[in-house]
Design a protein around this motif. Sequence first.
Motif, short mmCIF file in Angstrom:
data_model
loop_
_atom_site.label_atom_id
_atom_site.label_comp_id
_atom_site.label_asym_id
_atom_site.label_seq_id
_atom_site.Cartn_x
_atom_site.Cartn_y
_atom_site.Cartn_z
N TYR A 74 0.78 -1.24 0.00
CA TYR A 74 0.00 0.00 0.00
C TYR A 74 0.81 1.29 0.00
O TYR A 74 0.31 2.32 -0.49
CB TYR A 74 -0.92 0.03 1.23
N VAL A 196 -15.64 1.25 -3.42
CA VAL A 196 -14.38 0.73 -2.88
C VAL A 196 -14.10 -0.65 -3.47
O VAL A 196 -12.98 -0.93 -3.92
CB VAL A 196 -14.44 0.66 -1.35
N VAL A 199 -12.98 -0.41 -7.11
CA VAL A 199 -11.57 -0.01 -7.25
C VAL A 199 -10.67 -1.21 -6.97
O VAL A 199 -9.69 -1.45 -7.69
CB VAL A 199 -11.23 1.16 -6.31
N MET A 200 -10.99 -1.98 -5.94
CA MET A 200 -10.21 -3.17 -5.63
C MET A 200 -10.21 -4.15 -6.79
O MET A 200 -9.16 -4.71 -7.15
CB MET A 200 -10.77 -3.86 -4.38
N SER A 236 -1.47 -0.64 -8.61
CA SER A 236 -1.95 0.22 -7.52
C SER A 236 -1.52 1.66 -7.73
O SER A 236 -2.25 2.59 -7.36
CB SER A 236 -1.45 -0.30 -6.17
N LEU A 240 -4.49 4.30 -8.08
CA LEU A 240 -4.64 5.27 -6.98
C LEU A 240 -4.28 6.68 -7.41
O LEU A 240 -4.83 7.65 -6.87
CB LEU A 240 -3.82 4.84 -5.77
N SER A 308 -4.56 -5.93 -3.76
CA SER A 308 -5.51 -4.87 -4.07
C SER A 308 -6.45 -4.61 -2.90
O SER A 308 -6.73 -3.45 -2.56
CB SER A 308 -6.32 -5.24 -5.32
N CYS A 311 -4.28 -2.95 -0.16
CA CYS A 311 -3.86 -1.61 -0.56
C CYS A 311 -4.99 -0.60 -0.42
O CYS A 311 -4.84 0.45 0.21
CB CYS A 311 -3.38 -1.63 -2.02
N VAL A 312 -6.14 -0.90 -0.99
CA VAL A 312 -7.26 0.04 -0.97
C VAL A 312 -7.81 0.20 0.45
O VAL A 312 -8.07 1.32 0.90
CB VAL A 312 -8.37 -0.42 -1.93
N SER A 315 -5.17 2.14 2.65
CA SER A 315 -5.04 3.51 2.17
C SER A 315 -6.28 4.34 2.53
O SER A 315 -6.17 5.48 3.00
CB SER A 315 -4.82 3.53 0.66
N LEU A 316 -7.45 3.76 2.32
CA LEU A 316 -8.69 4.46 2.65
C LEU A 316 -8.75 4.76 4.15
O LEU A 316 -9.10 5.87 4.56
CB LEU A 316 -9.88 3.59 2.24
#
Length: 398
Positions: A74, A196, A199-200, A236, A240, A308, A311-312, A315-316
């Motif tokens: 991430y 969300v 995006v993943m 990513s 992102l 993924s 990471c998402v 990060s979120l």
Amino acid sequence: MATRSENRDIRWAAGDIRLYFMDNIRWLMIVFVVLMHLNVTYSTHGLWYYTEPSYTPLVSGLLFAIYGFFTQAYFMGLLFFIAGYFVPGSLDKKGTSQFIKNRLLRLGVPTLSYMLLIHPITLFIVGAFQHNNPSWLSWYIHYISSLEFLSSSGPLWFALALLVFSLVYALLRHISFFPPMPAYLKQAKSIKNSWVICVMAIMAIVAFLIRLVQPAGVPLFNTLTGNFMQIGFFSSYIILFAVGIIFKRCNLLNKLSYTFGKRWLILTLILGFPAWFGLIIGGNIVKNGAAFAGGFYWQAVASAIWESFFCVGVSLGIVAIFQHKYNTQGAVSKFLADNAFGVYVFHAPIVVAITMALREFSLNPLVKMYAVAILVLPVCFAFSYFLRKIAWIKRFFS
């Protein structure tokens, strides 16, 4: 990585809210970058100028792996998100030609400086400690004339990639390629779970497809020391960076609640750790490491999905928590923020010099990593601080 081209202190306003939290995330991620390179040094797993092979106990090896895998999933993507968030405002303010000129100066000059000076200095330090330096002048002439320097961006692969991303976005905007943002994004009162997950899913699919051609962990074009650009991880970064742009254009930060981000972070951590252990054990990463890096293997699919998701989700969560809890800047955090980019640019020779100078000290590798970090990080920030006292250096490395 958002630079001083947007604002000397990266304190952009969103309404009446000053985005100090972006600054705080940025310097924290750069600290993680330095720790990552120390992790590679003492675990010997990954790409870096100098690694220190030694006996690593099972627990230490596992902790090295956890830091490496989980942080890699991430931290750089989050930096691309922050950078992407500031790009539309900067482009709107400066116009296409001035924006491009600014990007070339703020990202191109540090990258070229690394290729032409910092990378050779780092190699010279390694050679000096190993008593293995050939004729420096003849080597440097070949290094330039052969264009080898173009693939020697070291950690500045980030600035190079960000420069390319920014220029592509500016050119696409200039030719009116981008349509208006969808109304449902602009008019929504909150961020949806479905967004969300979408995006993943996109990130996982793109990662899997990229790794069919360029496996994760393999540097682009060649394996020369200092070539750390690994396209296999770029899914990513690209996604992102684009999400950051969308967040800015649709004012989505104001719609990201603390509770929403915290829930995603907790869910990601609760599911992410056991899923990772299940993946590496079930997929037998020791024997089938290449299958995790890419190709038509279930391990490659599962690895892309896990990365993924992690990471998402992380990060979120970090963005939401920092926005609502750490949107302030005291003297210490301002110092760290002001010097973070300088640390990013100049830390390689410092890390290499200190770790090689201490190579004869025998410690548990994991203990040694964090003991050395206590020395390396202050030296890196102090070096950046004093070097930036020089006006022309501060202009490009701030």
